[in-house]
Design an enzyme around this catalytic site. Structure first.
Site, PDB file in Angstrom:
ATOM      1  N   TYR A   1      25.549 -37.923  39.357  1.00  0.00           N
ATOM      2  CA  TYR A   1      24.888 -38.680  40.426  1.00  0.00           C
ATOM      3  C   TYR A   1      25.894 -39.327  41.379  1.00  0.00           C
ATOM      4  O   TYR A   1      25.547 -39.733  42.474  1.00  0.00           O
ATOM      5  CB  TYR A   1      23.967 -39.764  39.851  1.00  0.00           C
ATOM      6  CG  TYR A   1      22.736 -39.215  39.151  1.00  0.00           C
ATOM      7  CD1 TYR A   1      22.451 -37.857  39.168  1.00  0.00           C
ATOM      8  CD2 TYR A   1      21.866 -40.052  38.490  1.00  0.00           C
ATOM      9  CE1 TYR A   1      21.344 -37.339  38.529  1.00  0.00           C
ATOM     10  CE2 TYR A   1      20.735 -39.553  37.838  1.00  0.00           C
ATOM     11  CZ  TYR A   1      20.484 -38.196  37.866  1.00  0.00           C
ATOM     12  OH  TYR A   1      19.386 -37.694  37.230  1.00  0.00           O
TER      13      TYR A   1
ATOM     14  N   LYS B   1      26.116 -30.934  26.581  1.00  0.00           N
ATOM     15  CA  LYS B   1      25.889 -29.490  26.771  1.00  0.00           C
ATOM     16  C   LYS B   1      27.267 -28.833  26.654  1.00  0.00           C
ATOM     17  O   LYS B   1      27.723 -28.113  27.553  1.00  0.00           O
ATOM     18  CB  LYS B   1      25.229 -29.276  28.150  1.00  0.00           C
ATOM     19  CG  LYS B   1      24.705 -27.884  28.385  1.00  0.00           C
ATOM     20  CD  LYS B   1      23.450 -27.542  27.623  1.00  0.00           C
ATOM     21  CE  LYS B   1      23.062 -26.098  27.859  1.00  0.00           C
ATOM     22  NZ  LYS B   1      22.046 -25.606  26.907  1.00  0.00           N
TER      23      LYS B   1
ATOM     24  N   ASP C   1      19.225 -29.592  25.402  1.00  0.00           N
ATOM     25  CA  ASP C   1      17.962 -28.844  25.362  1.00  0.00           C
ATOM     26  C   ASP C   1      17.299 -29.003  24.001  1.00  0.00           C
ATOM     27  O   ASP C   1      16.087 -29.222  23.890  1.00  0.00           O
ATOM     28  CB  ASP C   1      18.166 -27.362  25.725  1.00  0.00           C
ATOM     29  CG  ASP C   1      19.434 -26.773  25.118  1.00  0.00           C
ATOM     30  OD1 ASP C   1      20.251 -27.527  24.551  1.00  0.00           O
ATOM     31  OD2 ASP C   1      19.608 -25.543  25.202  1.00  0.00           O
TER      32      ASP C   1
ATOM     33  N   ASP D   1      18.685 -39.659  32.069  1.00  0.00           N
ATOM     34  CA  ASP D   1      17.580 -39.876  33.005  1.00  0.00           C
ATOM     35  C   ASP D   1      16.335 -39.146  32.478  1.00  0.00           C
ATOM     36  O   ASP D   1      15.235 -39.700  32.405  1.00  0.00           O
ATOM     37  CB  ASP D   1      18.006 -39.303  34.372  1.00  0.00           C
ATOM     38  CG  ASP D   1      17.065 -39.714  35.482  1.00  0.00           C
ATOM     39  OD1 ASP D   1      16.075 -40.418  35.202  1.00  0.00           O
ATOM     40  OD2 ASP D   1      17.315 -39.326  36.647  1.00  0.00           O
TER      41      ASP D   1
ATOM     42  N   ASP E   1      12.959 -40.749  29.901  1.00  0.00           N
ATOM     43  CA  ASP E   1      11.556 -40.635  30.338  1.00  0.00           C
ATOM     44  C   ASP E   1      10.700 -39.954  29.266  1.00  0.00           C
ATOM     45  O   ASP E   1       9.577 -40.378  28.996  1.00  0.00           O
ATOM     46  CB  ASP E   1      11.454 -39.839  31.645  1.00  0.00           C
ATOM     47  CG  ASP E   1      11.504 -40.767  32.852  1.00  0.00           C
ATOM     48  OD1 ASP E   1      11.990 -41.904  32.694  1.00  0.00           O
ATOM     49  OD2 ASP E   1      11.071 -40.353  33.944  1.00  0.00           O
TER      50      ASP E   1
END
Ligand code: NAD
Length: 364
Positions: free
Chosen positions: A140, A186, A218, A242, A246
């Site tokens: 980001y 990852k 994942d 992020d 959620d």
């Protein structure tokens, strides 16, 4: 004495911040500690008063405090303002100014609400974990970034210092919980993730008593939905966090129930995850529980009063167990109550549990 910067903001932010203040005062009184509030404007109301959503004075008040409590910002009235003057711009600037590099969002099941989740009761029973998301680095913020008509690009980059400080925080908190950290990356595809993994394992050498495992992002997304009970502390980068926070938040139910903490080396900010809900603002309908649960995090993380934080959570649970519901979590056979009434019930239950546990006797 703890100094709290109080930033109610706009819409229901004002209503749920008022609930937070009442709870903080009650808890402080019972745990024989003093709190002092300094209230400041942030968001749309600050724009109306000063022509900017975040003044230097508000930032300075936060610098002078032990913890910041934020309600929520935004509303229809300010939607057409330029980007840098929008209420939401204040949030990014404040987090940056305070150096809040870790965002903590819990995924905790309140038993009385277990039926309102999209997951099965048996999968959810006993779920209690936290997601530590790195907040000020990663893709980001990485440079270079940009796009033209033919391609777009961002850069995912972490420095050693950025990984070390959040990893240390996660291991420390795990020690107060179930002593398990799962670091999510990852690393099979991304070099930056391999680096993240190496650094986390290096930091782990200082916390050999804490169990550490790695998981690909994942797989983690899948595991949170399949078997969320396996998690205690999830440690991850900005982008992955992020998304995972959620998923983790929503398996437990409504937006009005989700608290958060953002911590840095010096400062800390606590806020409900929801926004200013202009559709119900000013109607005494907002669910104050996300806000009250954020207060529990404030006592636990900033004031190092975990017992107080735990009691607040117990009081929330008892209130729900007694059948009290605001409109967003209402279900058949329950009692529909206002923001004020819900807050009052939590406070009464807090006092009752406190006395039942004989805490008044110990602390006198
Ligand atoms: P929102 O979270 O404000 O509301 C989404 C829906 O959930 C609405 O129907 C609302 O009534 C309901 N809701 C949210 N919190 C609730 C609560 N505590 N009790 C009962 N119902 C609740 O999101 P939105 O509608 O997308 O955004 C509204 C404004 O809030 C926008 O200006 C947005 O930019 C801002 N916002 C601010 C923050 C923040 O301050 N941290 C976060 C998200 C959105």
């Amino acid at each position: 004495m703890f100094k709290i910067a109080l930033l109610p903001g706009d819409g229901i932010g004002v209503e749920v911040a008022a609930s937070a203040v009442q709870v903080i005062k009650t808890v402080a009184e019972h745990f024989h500690t003093e709190v002092e509030f300094k209230e400041c404007l942030i968001g749309g109301c600050s724009y109306d008063a000063h022509g900017t959503p975040l003044t230097d004075e508000t930032i300075q008040t936060c610098y002078d405090s032990d913890a910041v409590f934020l309600g929520a910002v935004g509303g229809y009235k300010w939607e057409s303002l330029p980007h840098n003057l929008k209420p939401e711009a204040a949030l990014l600037k404040l987090r940056k100014s305070l150096g809040l590099y870790t965002n903590i969002r819990p995924a905790k099941i309140y038993k009385p609400l277990v039926d309102s989740s999209s997951l099965k009761k048996e999968v959810l029973d006993g779920v209690d974990f936290v997601v530590f998301r790195e907040l000020t680095g990663g893709i980001y913020f990485g440079e270079p970034r940009g796009f033209d008509t033919e391609r777009g690009f961002n850069t995912m980059v972490y420095s050693k210092e950025e990984v070390v400080r959040i990893a240390r925080m996660a291991f420390k908190v795990a020690r107060e919980r179930k002593n398990k950290v799962i670091s999510v990356d990852k690393a099979n595809v991304l070099e930056v993730s391999q680096f993240w993994r190496n650094v986390v394992h290096e930091v782990h050498k200082d916390f050999p008593d804490v169990e550490l495992n790695d998981m690909y992002v994942d797989n983690c997304a899948m595991q949170i939905v399949r078997n969320p009970k396996q998690f205690d502390v999830i440690l991850t980068s900005n982008l992955f966090g992020d998304i995972l926070s959620d998923i983790a938040g929503m398996i437990t139910g409504s937006l009005g129930m989700l608290p958060s903490a953002s911590l840095g080396s010096k400062y800390a900010l606590y806020e409900p995850v929801h926004g200013s809900a202009p559709d119900i603002a000013g109607q005494n309908k907002a669910n104050p529980l996300a806000s009250i649960s954020s207060v529990a995090m404030m006592f636990t993380y900033s004031f190092e009063m975990k017992k107080a934080g735990d009691l607040i959570e117990e009081a929330i649970n008892k209130t729900l167990d007694d059948g009290y519901r605001t409109v967003d979590i209402m279900s058949e056979g329950c009692k529909l109550v206002s923001t004020d009434k819900m807050t009052e019930r939590v406070i009464e239950n807090f006092k009752e549990i406190y006395h039942k546990q004989g805490l008044g006797v110990f602390t006198l």
